[in-house]
Design an enzyme around this catalytic site. Structure first.
Site, PDB file in Angstrom:
ATOM      1  CG  HIS A 169      -1.721  -1.242   1.381  1.00 24.07           C
ATOM      2  ND1 HIS A 169      -2.858  -1.523   0.662  1.00 24.07           N
ATOM      3  CD2 HIS A 169      -1.488  -2.330   2.168  1.00 24.07           C
ATOM      4  CE1 HIS A 169      -3.310  -2.724   1.016  1.00 24.07           C
ATOM      5  NE2 HIS A 169      -2.493  -3.234   1.917  1.00 24.07           N
ATOM      6  CB  SER A 293      15.423  17.857 -18.704  1.00 23.31           C
ATOM      7  OG  SER A 293      14.723  19.086 -18.700  1.00 23.31           O
TER       8      SER A 293
END
Length: 460
Positions: A169, A293
């Site tokens: 989770h 980038s």
């Protein structure tokens, strides 16, 4: 005709064209024509040898037919396409092309009348598609799956005992090892690979509605059921004896269902590795000239796994339609499967692009041991599990809630855990074991499970 990838509509034939070159010899229009020409001529050979046809079958005939197959060229394919513009029927155009070719080398031979004898177009097409899938599985898909599994196992074995904080989770949970978490995926993939290898690729050749009507009417003394079986199996395919005009495509649905399951497992894998890179459990080896980038010079993005995830999703989206549509055909057949079948190469192409990206990404990964240990040592609360298990072993009541109050939602340090263990009324040897326990060494059988899998794996 514009050949440059710059003008391709699909990125498969554009941006990614270099990654799918091998598929062009299997799924291109040229390849499809060649497969069908081959099947037509092999069928012609088969029936012309039957004594009931009384064909003078000699070395010249055999050489003529073999040459047409062996020398099939781009020029031949274009000639068929020109004929198709007139006929508006792809398989009939192949028949006319072959009659013309045979006439050139044999003249007005009796064998000319047996081209496409007793066949429906689907007799030829279904066998062509079956061979295309057979070849792609053997030569393209399985080798790439094996390579992915090999690369995963290589990293897993090298790091079989490197501890890692698990997350269920998204929250800290009982530790594992890098090796064990990777082997989970290798096991899943191997299981699907075995199933994929065993899928029977079927074919049929039995006439317009699957009953040999024309063949039986013209030569009733021939056991056409047996001839059909012999011919289909001679191609290395499994014979389907009961069909309508079309082979019902159940095996194609099975084939692509398995492919989709592998793709789904790999989407899961891509996302997990992406997450581990984000957590800095893995670093990526930078390439000197690559840019991450356009504005952030420091970036090394997990682009290989992202690219793979996207292409696997595209492949599975098309597969979803394939496996639902192809087994359904109105009455003895409708044509709606034809245009769908022409996209099987597209499905496999997207998958191949994705597989290549995964392999590329895996080769860039480096395990960041220091970061893994740092994360583990920040979460001593995970030792509540073994502590309460030992306490229950000795009949200490309400251990779960006691440890829950100490650890749940709190920052737990080694001092807190050690202090609590020292307060326990359990045998000294058990207490010593707990005092030696750390998040780093609470690994269960993780490392051993990696070795067990490697020893039992069929892929070495």
């Amino acid at each position: 005709m514009i050949a440059s990838p710059l003008f391709a509509i699909s990125p498969i034939d554009g941006r990614y064209s270099s990654k799918v070159i091998k598929l062009r010899n299997i799924f291109s229009e040229y390849a499809f024509l060649k497969f069908r020409v081959t099947i037509e001529l092999l069928w012609l050979k088969k029936i012309s040898l039957l004594q009931e046809f009384k064909i003078v079958y000699n070395k010249d005939v055999l050489n003529c037919l073999d040459r047409i197959i062996d020398n099939f060229s781009k020029k031949d394919a274009l000639e068929i396409k020109i004929l198709e513009k007139k006929t508006n029927h792809d398989v009939k155009s192949i028949e006319y092309f072959l009659q013309k070719k045979i006439f050139k080398c044999l003249g007005n031979h009796d064998i000319l009348g047996l081209v496409h004898f007793g066949c429906t177009s689907e007799d030829i097409n279904n066998l062509a598609y079956a061979l295309m899938l057979k070849v792609s599985r053997r030569d393209i898909i399985l080798p790439l799956w094996n390579k992915i599994i090999f690369e995963i196992k290589k990293i897993a074995l090298l790091h079989h005992n490197v501890p890692m904080l698990s997350r269920t989770h998204g929250q800290p949970a009982t530790p594992s090892t890098i090796g064990k978490e990777l082997i989970n995926f290798a096991y899943r993939l191997e299981r699907q690979l075995k199933q994929f290898k065993n899928i029977e690729i079927l074919g049929k050749i039995n006439g317009s509605t699957g009953n040999y009507n024309a063949l039986h009417f013209s030569h009733s003394s021939v056991d056409w059921h047996k001839i059909s079986q012999e011919f289909v199996t001679s191609l290395g395919l499994f014979w389907n004896p009961y069909t309508t005009q079309i082979e019902p495509h159940d095996f194609i649905s099975e084939f692509f269902s398995c492919l989709a399951r592998v793709n789904t497992i790999l989407i899961n894998f891509n996302r997990d590795i992406w997450g581990y890179i984000s957590l800095q459990y893995f670093n990526q080896t930078p390439k000197l000239d690559e840019i991450g980038s356009s504005v952030m010079p420091h970036k090394i993005n997990p682009i290989d796994f992202e690219n793979s995830e996207g292409n696997l999703g595209l492949s599975n989206a098309i597969i979803s339609h394939l496996i639902e549509k192809l087994p359904i055909s109105r009455w003895q057949r409708d044509l709606s499967d034809s245009t769908v079948l022409r996209n099987v190469g597209t499905v496999i192409a997207y998958s191949i692009i994705a597989y290549d990206s995964i392999i590329l990404g895996l080769k860039k990964l480096k395990v960041n041991t220091s970061r893994l240990l740092q994360d583990l040592n920040h979460h001593w609360e995970i030792l509540a599990e073994p502590i309460q298990t030992v306490m229950r072993k000795y009949g200490i009541n309400d251990t779960y809630n006691e440890l829950k109050n100490i650890t749940r939602g709190k920052r737990v340090t080694s001092d807190i855990i050690l202090k609590y263990v020292n307060s326990l009324k359990i045998p000294r040897n058990e207490k010593e074991k707990l005092l030696q326990l750390t998040p780093e060494n609470y690994l269960g059988l993780s490392s051993k499970l990696v070795k067990i899998f490697n020893n039992s794996s069929e892929l070495k």
